[in-house]
Design an enzyme around this catalytic site. Structure first.
Site, PDB file in Angstrom:
ATOM      1  N   ASP A   1     -44.600  47.258 -15.355  1.00 33.08           N
ATOM      2  CA  ASP A   1     -44.417  45.850 -15.720  1.00 33.08           C
ATOM      3  C   ASP A   1     -43.866  45.094 -14.519  1.00 33.08           C
ATOM      4  O   ASP A   1     -42.719  45.284 -14.130  1.00 33.08           O
ATOM      5  CB  ASP A   1     -43.455  45.782 -16.912  1.00 33.08           C
TER       6      ASP A   1
ATOM      7  N   ASP B   1     -41.758  41.070 -18.645  1.00 31.31           N
ATOM      8  CA  ASP B   1     -41.883  40.667 -20.050  1.00 31.31           C
ATOM      9  C   ASP B   1     -41.912  41.852 -21.001  1.00 31.31           C
ATOM     10  O   ASP B   1     -42.082  41.684 -22.210  1.00 31.31           O
ATOM     11  CB  ASP B   1     -43.121  39.791 -20.250  1.00 31.31           C
TER      12      ASP B   1
ATOM     13  N   ASP C   1     -48.806  45.373 -16.668  1.00 27.46           N
ATOM     14  CA  ASP C   1     -49.766  44.357 -16.252  1.00 27.46           C
ATOM     15  C   ASP C   1     -50.489  44.813 -14.985  1.00 27.46           C
ATOM     16  O   ASP C   1     -50.176  45.862 -14.400  1.00 27.46           O
ATOM     17  CB  ASP C   1     -49.066  43.012 -16.028  1.00 27.46           C
TER      18      ASP C   1
ATOM     19  N   ASP D   1     -66.524  52.850 -24.544  1.00 27.89           N
ATOM     20  CA  ASP D   1     -65.822  53.122 -25.789  1.00 27.89           C
ATOM     21  C   ASP D   1     -66.837  53.292 -26.926  1.00 27.89           C
ATOM     22  O   ASP D   1     -67.785  52.507 -27.057  1.00 27.89           O
ATOM     23  CB  ASP D   1     -64.880  51.954 -26.097  1.00 27.89           C
TER      24      ASP D   1
ATOM     25  N   GLU E   1     -67.611  57.947 -23.993  1.00 23.39           N
ATOM     26  CA  GLU E   1     -66.803  58.520 -25.060  1.00 23.39           C
ATOM     27  C   GLU E   1     -67.773  58.739 -26.215  1.00 23.39           C
ATOM     28  O   GLU E   1     -68.059  57.820 -26.987  1.00 23.39           O
ATOM     29  CB  GLU E   1     -65.671  57.583 -25.468  1.00 23.39           C
TER      30      GLU E   1
END
Length: 548
Positions: free
Chosen positions: A29, A33, A37, A210, A274
């Site tokens: 991070d 926050d 990220d 995915d 996947e």
């Protein structure tokens, strides 16, 4: 120690790559926050280079309501503000390439978010409209359409259908906030081909697809019926049952259209599926020169702790790779499964076995996918408070994947262990107090730490197992005779030598005489241990000259 020649075909990098999965929300991070990220990923790229991986796979960072951790995408061409901006992405990928790291991004084509403009328009349009035809809207059964259109169930539990105010139902194999797309619609196909080009133009080196086996549903959306017994129709995403919403033949038309797009870009752009199918032959259809480059080998992840189980999985995977003429993949953990340290046993036993499994995996031919934190020996966090869990499956089934998604510990003695800047918000999931000893800082330079074991193994793998030309060919494993409960194999190494990997699954130490010169052990011998024997639940690497 000799080093193999540099690859003569850089576009074949993926055939023997070690890919590190970054669950972006939980990696680092930068802005304080409490959520990871892209700037945080960028700040830790030198760590990944020094770890010895070849590429990063980033979980979704696109605009999303985050109902399913970003796998509910509202805009496939932008970065969600919690992760940064497109400029942050561009800077990150530029830095990664400068460090010799490639970038693979997730693509989520089976479904969108219910906040996607297409689905918002579909809800605002009448039944039979062009807007609804991009998804799978159907009339219900029963006298007034009050029953779902068929008996399909969601992977996350409960019906796979949700009714809208005008009486129609829409399909969602996952959460109701993730409506399935209609992949027989040409506009859907054209949209995702453009999305691929958008990210390829920004320099991505590959895609992880995915639910790659789920985009096409059987004509007429027939009931599952007796193919899966009543009460057991909530199947796993990756199972072997023959189902009308998985592994339909037409899905291969999609990938035959995608492959020329990937091949039109330089540098060996690739895609990994996947996917699961009921037979090795059907799974093999996803991989080939006119479709995808790889498919995940989840059997390795599911192997039980025994020599027989791992031997069977490895044999099957190598046989499958021979069918398609491409190297297989190996994976022990990911963002959807309990961490293997915990799967293998409690406490020290689980970690001991996990370290041995890492050496087994890294010695095999093909490519390896590591999940963030496994190099630290992180266990599953089993005691997260229910009110903090964010996995949508938890609300419907009581089961949660949050325990493997707790943010990484980087440094310090108190949570969040350097995950974010000093004075920043608490991490989105709390790390346990025991993780202070597992942080990157605590393990760096500690010779017996799991982190240093991974660093050594990745260095030796690069030096010893990548043949000239850089591409590990299918097969390449010779099983060796060993004591009961021992798994031992050799494979060609750099120069006139071979690498031998030995794993002791048995209950007693075993002799390692004849395997060659030891170069690495998953567990260093203790003061009372005989260095000529390999302790139980440990693995060793050896180098010996090729004879004959």
């Amino acid at each position: 120690m000799s080093v193999s020649p540099a690859p003569s075909r850089p576009e074949d990098w993926w055939k023997s790559a070690v890919v590190y999965q970054v669950y972006v929300r939980s990696f680092a991070d930068a802005d304080g926050d409490g959520t990871g990220d892209l700037a945080g990923v960028r700040s830790r790229l030198p760590y990944l280079r020094d770890l010895g991986v070849d590429a990063l796979w980033l979980t979704p960072f696109y605009r999303s309501p985050m109902v399913d951790g970003g796998y509910d995408v509202a805009d496939y061409r932008d970065v969600d503000p919690i992760f940064g901006t497109l400029d942050d992405f561009d800077t990150m990928i530029t830095d990664a390439h400068a460090l010799g790291l490639r970038i693979i991004v997730d693509i989520v084509p089976n479904h969108t978010s219910d906040a996607h403009p297409w689905f918002v328009a579909a809800l605002a349009s009448p039944p039979g409209s062009a807007e609804r035809d991009r998804y799978l809207f159907r009339d219900g059964r029963g006298a007034d359409g009050e029953l779902p259109p068929n008996d399909w169930e969601s992977i996350f539990g409960g019906p796979a259908w949700t009714r809208v105010p005008d009486g129609q139902w829409y399909l969602h194999l996952f959460d109701p906030a993730q409506p399935d797309l209609n992949w027989r619609h040409p506009e859907v196909r054209a949209e995702f081909e453009d999305v691929l080009r958008f990210w390829l133009d920004r320099g991505v080196d590959g895609f992880r697809i995915d639910v790659a086996h789920g985009m096409i549903k059987a004509d007429g959306l027939p009931d599952v019926g007796d193919s899966v017994p009543a009460g057991q129709r909530q199947v796993e995403l990756l199972g072997r049952a023959r189902l009308p919403y998985f592994d339909q033949d037409e899905v291969h038309d999609i990938y035959r259209a995608w492959r020329p797009i990937l091949d039109s870009y330089p540098g060996g752009r690739m895609a990994v599926a996947e996917a699961w199918a009921e037979t090795p032959q059907r799974l093999a259809r996803y991989v080939g020169p006119d479709e995808l480059h790889q498919a995940f080998n989840f059997d390795f992840l599911d192997a039980t702790w025994s020599a027989d189980s791992f031997r069977k999985v490895v044999d099957t995977a190598l046989a499958e790779s021979a069918i398609v003429g491409a190297p297989t993949t190996w994976v022990l953990s990911n963002h959807d499964k309990q961490r293997h340290v915990t799967r293998y046993g409690d406490g020290a036993l689980g970690l001991r076995r996990a370290r041995a499994a890492a050496l087994l995996m890294l010695a095999l031919p093909g490519s390896v996918y590591l999940y963030q934190g496994e190099e630290l020996g992180l266990p599953e966090v089993l005691d997260l408070p229910d009110e903090l869990r964010q996995d949508p499956a938890f609300r419907r089934t009581g089961e949660s994947r949050d325990g493997c998604r707790v943010p990484l510990p980087w440094s310090g003695d108190v949570p969040p262990y350097g995950f974010g800047p000093v004075g920043g918000a608490p991490a989105w999931l709390p790390a346990p107090p025991t993780w202070r000893a597992l942080s990157v800082a605590a393990q760096t330079g500690a010779p017996d730490s799991t982190l240093e074991l991974y660093r050594a193994a990745l260095r030796l793998r690069r030096e010893q197992t990548a043949p000239a030309g850089g591409a590990t060919e299918p097969g390449g494993v010779t099983w060796l005779e060993g004591e009961p409960g021992v798994l031992a194999f050799s494979r060609p190494a750099a120069g006139a030598a071979e690498l031998v990997c030995v794993v002791n699954f048995g209950a007693e130490p075993v002799s390692v005489d004849g395997y060659g010169a030891p170069i690495l052990r998953s567990q260093p011998p203790g003061p009372a241990d005989d260095p000529a024997r390999l302790a139980t639940d440990t693995a060793g690497w050896f180098i010996r000259p090729v004879t004959g």
